[in-house]
Design an enzyme around this catalytic site. Sequence first.
Site, PDB file in Angstrom:
ATOM      1  N   ASN A  79       0.798  -1.228   0.000  1.00  0.00           N
ATOM      2  CA  ASN A  79       0.000   0.000   0.000  1.00  0.00           C
ATOM      3  C   ASN A  79       0.831   1.278   0.000  1.00  0.00           C
ATOM      4  OD1 ASN A  79      -1.602  -2.132   2.072  1.00  0.00           O
ATOM      5  ND2 ASN A  79      -2.747  -1.366   0.314  1.00  0.00           N
ATOM      6  N   ILE A  87       0.895   6.842  -0.459  1.00  0.00           N
ATOM      7  CA  ILE A  87       0.214   5.905   0.445  1.00  0.00           C
ATOM      8  C   ILE A  87      -1.233   5.702   0.017  1.00  0.00           C
ATOM      9  CG2 ILE A  87      -0.515   5.537   2.839  1.00  0.00           C
ATOM     10  CD1 ILE A  87       1.800   7.587   3.564  1.00  0.00           C
ATOM     11  N   CYS A  88      -1.669   4.447   0.044  1.00  0.00           N
ATOM     12  CA  CYS A  88      -3.081   4.133  -0.200  1.00  0.00           C
ATOM     13  C   CYS A  88      -3.718   3.760   1.141  1.00  0.00           C
ATOM     14  CB  CYS A  88      -3.203   2.987  -1.197  1.00  0.00           C
ATOM     15  SG  CYS A  88      -4.909   2.559  -1.604  1.00  0.00           S
ATOM     16  N   LEU A  89      -4.442   4.694   1.726  1.00  0.00           N
ATOM     17  CA  LEU A  89      -5.095   4.471   3.017  1.00  0.00           C
ATOM     18  C   LEU A  89      -6.376   5.293   3.057  1.00  0.00           C
ATOM     19  CD1 LEU A  89      -4.916   3.163   5.867  1.00  0.00           C
ATOM     20  CD2 LEU A  89      -3.717   5.228   6.625  1.00  0.00           C
ATOM     21  N   GLN A 122      -1.191   0.176  -3.640  1.00  0.00           N
ATOM     22  CA  GLN A 122      -0.585   1.380  -4.213  1.00  0.00           C
ATOM     23  C   GLN A 122       0.533   0.951  -5.162  1.00  0.00           C
ATOM     24  OE1 GLN A 122      -1.414   4.736  -3.603  1.00  0.00           O
ATOM     25  NE2 GLN A 122       0.046   5.255  -5.215  1.00  0.00           N
TER      26      GLN A 122
END
Length: 213
Positions: A79, A87-89, A122
Amino acid sequence: MSRAKRIMKEMQAVKDDPEAHITLEFVNESDIHHLKGSFEGPPGTPYENGKFVVDIEVPMEYPFKPPKMNFDTKVYHPNVSSVTGAICLDILKNAWSPVITLKSALISLQALLQSPEPSDPQDAEVAQHYMKDRESFNKTAALWTKLYASPDGSTGSADEADLYGISPDVVQEFESQGFEKDRVVEVLRRLGVKSLDPSDNDTANRVLEELLK
């Protein structure tokens, strides 16, 4: 509460909780929009004993809009972009709420290291590695932690194949056929090939086709 007061209050809350091992500091005291945060890698993971630094940009609309966070520290994680640190959050996007603080966002990043979400990656290459071969993934992630997340800020170096969890035997196989090592690693990465079964002629031919382009 004004944005400036809110940020100062949040920074004090971090200082008041040293046991969390989280830091939050201004990059420049005259600019409250730009901060650096850090946290320790979660124990029992490939990120253990690492110190992870995050670049934080606070928008004018904060806390009603989320901060922009990127890893300064290179991280091998589904991620997190292994190139840019993006960042993928969800809480940094559509799941943001004004009750979330910079400290709790950093704690969420720490939790993300502990519990990756490879189905919403990500970095697709890293996510594939995680799902196909967890043991090899953990070894590579631990190497990145050792090289790039040293608590004293020092960085090391490693063979590029090791950095991406690619078996040196596979690289050597194609090098022996006259191909440049950098080119071999680049193709193997692009195709998501980390190791190669001697009987897997289809994959070997696919790699050769790419190398010959």
